[in-house]
Design an enzyme around this catalytic site. Structure first.
Site, mmCIF file in Angstrom:
data_model
loop_
_atom_site.group_PDB
_atom_site.id
_atom_site.type_symbol
_atom_site.label_atom_id
_atom_site.label_comp_id
_atom_site.label_asym_id
_atom_site.label_seq_id
_atom_site.Cartn_x
_atom_site.Cartn_y
_atom_site.Cartn_z
ATOM 1 N N HIS A 195 32.103 -53.780 -14.061
ATOM 2 C CA HIS A 195 31.352 -53.766 -15.321
ATOM 3 C C HIS A 195 30.752 -52.383 -15.574
ATOM 4 C CE1 HIS A 195 28.720 -55.539 -18.479
ATOM 5 N NE2 HIS A 195 27.918 -54.559 -18.100
ATOM 6 N N GLU A 196 30.067 -51.862 -14.571
ATOM 7 C CA GLU A 196 29.424 -50.560 -14.743
ATOM 8 C C GLU A 196 30.449 -49.430 -14.834
ATOM 9 O OE1 GLU A 196 26.460 -50.534 -15.561
ATOM 10 O OE2 GLU A 196 25.949 -52.573 -14.950
ATOM 11 N N HIS A 240 31.356 -48.852 -18.447
ATOM 12 C CA HIS A 240 30.375 -47.990 -19.119
ATOM 13 C C HIS A 240 30.578 -46.528 -18.719
ATOM 14 C CE1 HIS A 240 28.270 -51.377 -20.712
ATOM 15 N NE2 HIS A 240 27.774 -51.788 -19.564
#
Length: 420
Positions: A20-21, A24
């Site tokens: 997920h990170e 980003h």
């Protein structure tokens, strides 16, 4: 709980948060944004290292993670005119700006700031020995104070300098990577589990209607009341559920031959209409096309169930026991990890999908809320006051942490009471 299960639990949460990170991080870097920190977890640092411009950290509380982009937080100490600083130069450019312990610095220029711009002009005018001189600042210069180095962020490296589309993509990429991972895992489950070719009796409960009717373990169920069962266990359970105290005509395959059997379902002590059998199936290998289509169907079904759960939450159709925090999550993950690799992989897919959907909800502090603010900016033609937006996200984060504490407390009480 075995060491293997503990490892599987840690691995699962680490992978889900990291992917997920990373979404980003990757799209922020592609947009030219300075990423100061890539963190897994919150709270005090347990481990950290720096590579390139980014510091990678593992933190104490395993309840998520974050990517800290330049310009999102006012983390840099501001330098004011009249302040005494020291500059270290290389090739006529400032590479380090020292704010303290100036008398301990060597090979530096010490003076009083007359003017400084770290975002646009990248210049500092310093008065030293009665003379003023202007120095160019390297776009990757370091500010040093209290033994800590912080890289400056020129305006073109800050989050706010990028287009709405670039910022929205860097935010949406986190949940999107969870969706990608979920689909890959759902497809993997199809390969691991195989394709069922029938519905077969795995076990028969003693003194049950099935036992009395002569059904045996290993029987393959072909038809029930004239309906072809094929591979659908749900079709079988629906037929049984609608036939309480009614004779049902089953055709099973035993030893390669079709055998007719009559069985009468009955209600058990829990009020469920059953015949007393456990089901399994013979399986074959999964083709690529089958895996892709089956994985997609499972992902759509899981998405529907997750959204239904959120709908019930919004409408207030839940109790505190319906919510679960990290303790409940570890407990359930342990059960799935112990059930075998296909079940563990399926649970990982569901969690990844859930994490992606949850983060897109318009709740302050989540990615969905940040996308809402960007939507306002796109419509209005100017951004929302950053201070107000930061306040909204702070309140939202605090509320989520309070909810997390509440559900964790409830989980612990439930475990102490021995409730499942």
């Amino acid at each position: 709980m075995s060491l293997q299960v503990i490892f599987q639990i840690v691995l699962l949460f680490f992978v889900l948060v990291t992917i997920h990170e990373w979404g980003h991080y990757y799209f922020a870097k592609r947009a030219g944004i300075l990423v100061r920190e890539f963190a897994i977890g919150f709270g005090p640092k347990l481990f950290s290292f720096k590579r390139g411009e980014t510091r990678y950290t593992l933190r104490l509380l395993p309840v998520g993670g974050f990517v800290r982009m330049a310009g999102e937080d006012p983390e840099i100490v501001h330098i004011q005119p009249g302040q005494t600083i020291a500059l270290r130069l290389s090739d006529d450019q400032v590479t380090h700006i020292y704010l303290d312990q100036l008398d301990q610095r060597s090979d530096v220029v010490i003076g009083t700031v007359e003017k400084i711009d770290l975002e646009h002009e990248l210049k500092v005018r310093l008065e030293a020995g009665g003379e003023a001189e202007t120095f160019s600042i390297h776009p990757q210069a370091m500010m040093v104070t209290k033994g800590k180095e912080t890289q400056i962020a020129p305006w073109n490296r800050q989050f706010g300098s990028k287009t709405v589309g670039q910022r929205a993509l860097s935010i949406f990429a986190g949940p999107f990577m969870n969706f990608i991972l979920a689909f890959v895992l759902f497809v993997t489950v199809m390969f691991l589990a195989g394709v069922p070719t029938n519905v077969k009796i795995e076990k028969v409960e003693p003194n049950s209607p099935a036992s009395q009717a002569g059904i045996q373990a290993g029987d393959i169920i072909k038809t029930v009341n004239g309906t072809e069962i094929q591979t659908s266990t749900s079709k079988l359970t629906d037929l049984i559920g609608g036939s309480q105290d009614k004779k049902m005509d089953w055709t099973v395959i035993r030893g390669g031959k079709e055998t007719p059997i009559q069985v009468t379902p009955a209600k058990n002590a829990e009020g469920r209409i059953m015949v007393g059998i456990g089901l399994t199936s013979d399986k074959r290998g999964t083709g690529v096309g089958e895996a892709l289509s089956g994985g997609w169907e499972n992902m759509k079904l899981a998405t529907t169930q997750i959204l239904l759960g959120f709908k019930m939450l919004v409408m207030g159709q839940f109790s505190m026991d319906d919510l679960g925090g990290p303790v409940r999550m570890v407990e359930v993950t342990s059960e799935h990890a112990s059930a075998g690799l296909p079940q563990y992989t399926f649970w990982a897919a569901v969690l990844s999908l859930y994490l992606g959907i949850f983060n897109l909800l318009p709740i302050p502090a989540l990615d969905g809320s940040r996308l809402v603010f960007l939507g306002f900016e796109a419509v209005r033609g100017r951004p929302v006051d950053p201070n107000r937006e930061s306040l909204v996200h702070f309140i939202g984060f605090a509320a989520l942490m309070l909810l997390m504490i509440a559900v964790t407390y409830n989980d612990i009480i439930r475990l102490v009471r021995g409730e499942s």
